[in-house]
Design an enzyme around this catalytic site. Structure first.
Site, short mmCIF file in Angstrom:
data_model
loop_
_atom_site.label_atom_id
_atom_site.label_comp_id
_atom_site.label_asym_id
_atom_site.label_seq_id
_atom_site.Cartn_x
_atom_site.Cartn_y
_atom_site.Cartn_z
CB ALA A 1 -0.94 0.00 1.21
CB CYS B 1 25.22 2.27 4.86
SG CYS B 1 25.93 3.88 4.59
#
Length: 410
Positions: A208, A334
């Site tokens: 959603a 990262c």
């Protein structure tokens, strides 16, 4: 200490998540307040009201996908949908075989799920490579199929580069061979035409929060006939959602997802034209003003929202830090110890330097021309500033072939 006003920030990271459409919030609010019933409570009006709301939402999701409402299973999001589709299919079809075909540029929700099944000896996975545009061909899929292949899982559109796979042709191949076909359609739904029957899809995941709905709710389309797909549940208790996904339904979230799907279907043409106009405007501005700019992905077969580009001779982290007022996604992720280049860009054959300098811009329903123009100006100015400090860029401008330079010479 003064901080930058949020109103000055420009959001161009819609592929990561989208803001809640006010119309979606309006639809959800009654179910967060006075209409709080459990959809499984069959003995009073509060439960009946919640059940009816879920039924309407299920129909809206089905309508957007060209499906039957009985084929929609509500989940907590696309990650759960992917897990249910892949693990559920492999477990259900264990007696038939355990070979799965997927791709190296899939979302981690598919990659990690397939690796888990491999590690437990529950599946043997063929990892298809992509071409320099990020595409997999139907011929590759056909060549990978075996007698014991039970599942093909390929995303419709890539979340990083926007490349759209030839899902319809791959789905037709899967159908012909009697192999179940799942697609992670999270980035594609509501951005490009997506009809499960036209595309020959047996299962499709969506979330959603990618289509202006709330976070924490999604759906899995599961085909009921030709073929009839049944999945082994990954969560047990109560037998909700046709026995495939137990748990008390998140009624406000489901209502929000349903309304988001209703709006997406109603506004599809308008939204798509808006996305493409803004993405093309941003791309023209940046590529027109800067040299040594490389598009990542496929020029033609890509989402209308997405523009992923590498800026040669610019250090990616410096670029991101240089445009703090523009919310974009870096091509680098990262890890605990170091900056690793994007595995998607690596799969395309993009070198580490270019992969580190890549930026994903993704526009959305609430993006404006002014925001796109301001973002382009900021990026262009910052790239020029960083290149002014780059001896490599200066050498490239002088026509020196950097690949021929012996950097170790004294």
């Amino acid at each position: 200490m003064t901080t930058t006003s949020p109103s000055r920030h420009i959001y161009l990271d819609y592929n990561a998540t989208s803001p809640l459409d006010p119309r979606v919030l309006d639809a959800m609010l009654p179910f967060l307040r006075e209409r709080f019933g459990n959809a499984a409570s069959r003995s009073h009006s509060f439960g009946w009201e919640a059940e009816e709301a879920v039924k309407i939402a299920r129909q809206h999701v089905a309508d957007l996908l060209g499906a039957d409402s009985k084929e929609i299973i509500f989940t907590s999001g696309a990650t759960e949908s992917d897990n249910l589709a892949v693990k559920g299919a492999v477990e259900m079809l264990a007696k038939k075989g355990k070979h799965v075909v997927t791709c190296v540029t899939e979302h981690k929700a598919i990659i990690d799920t397939c690796k888990y099944l491999e590690s437990k000896g529950l599946a043997e996975v063929t990892w298809l490579e992509v071409d320099k545009h990020g595409l997999v061909t139907p011929e590759q899929v056909a060549a990978a199929l075996r007698d014991d292949t039970v599942l093909i899982t390929l995303m419709t559109a890539n979340n990083e580069i926007g490349t759209i796979h030839p899902i319809k042709e791959i789905g037709a191949l899967a159908n012909e061979k009697g192999v179940w076909f799942h697609t992670d359609a999270t980035q594609a739904v509501a951005k490009i035409p997506f009809d499960v029957n036209d595309l020959n899809v047996d299962m499709a995941s969506l979330s959603a929060h990618k289509i202006y709905g709330p976070k924490g709710v999604g759906a899995l389309y599961v085909r009921r006939r030709n073929p009839r797909v049944r999945l082994s549940p990954q969560m047990h208790g109560g037998g909700h959602e046709r026995g495939m996904r137990s748990g008390t339904l998140n009624v406000p979230g489901i209502v929000g997802l349903g309304e988001a799907c209703r709006i997406a279907k109603e506004d599809f043409d308008k939204d798509q034209a808006h996305y493409k106009a803004l993405r093309d405007r941003l791309e023209r501005s940046i590529r027109g003003a800067l040299d040594h700019v490389e598009l990542n992905g496929d020029e033609e077969h890509r989402l209308p929202t997405t523009f992923n580009v590498s800026f040669a001779y610019v250090e990616g982290e410096s670029l991101i830090m240089g445009i703090p007022e523009v919310a974009v996604s870096s091509g680098s992720a990262c890890t605990s110890a170091s900056l690793e280049p994007s595995y998607v860009l690596r799969a395309l054959g993009v070198g580490d330097d270019l992969a580190h300098s890549s930026i994903r811009f993704s526009v959305g329903r609430f993006s404006t021309e002014q925001e796109v123009d301001d973002a382009a100006d900021t990026v262009i100015r910052t790239v020029r500033k960083l290149r002014d400090m780059s001896p490599l860029y200066e050498m490239a401008q002088e026509g020196i072939d950097l690949s021929s330079v012996n950097w170790n010479a004294h």
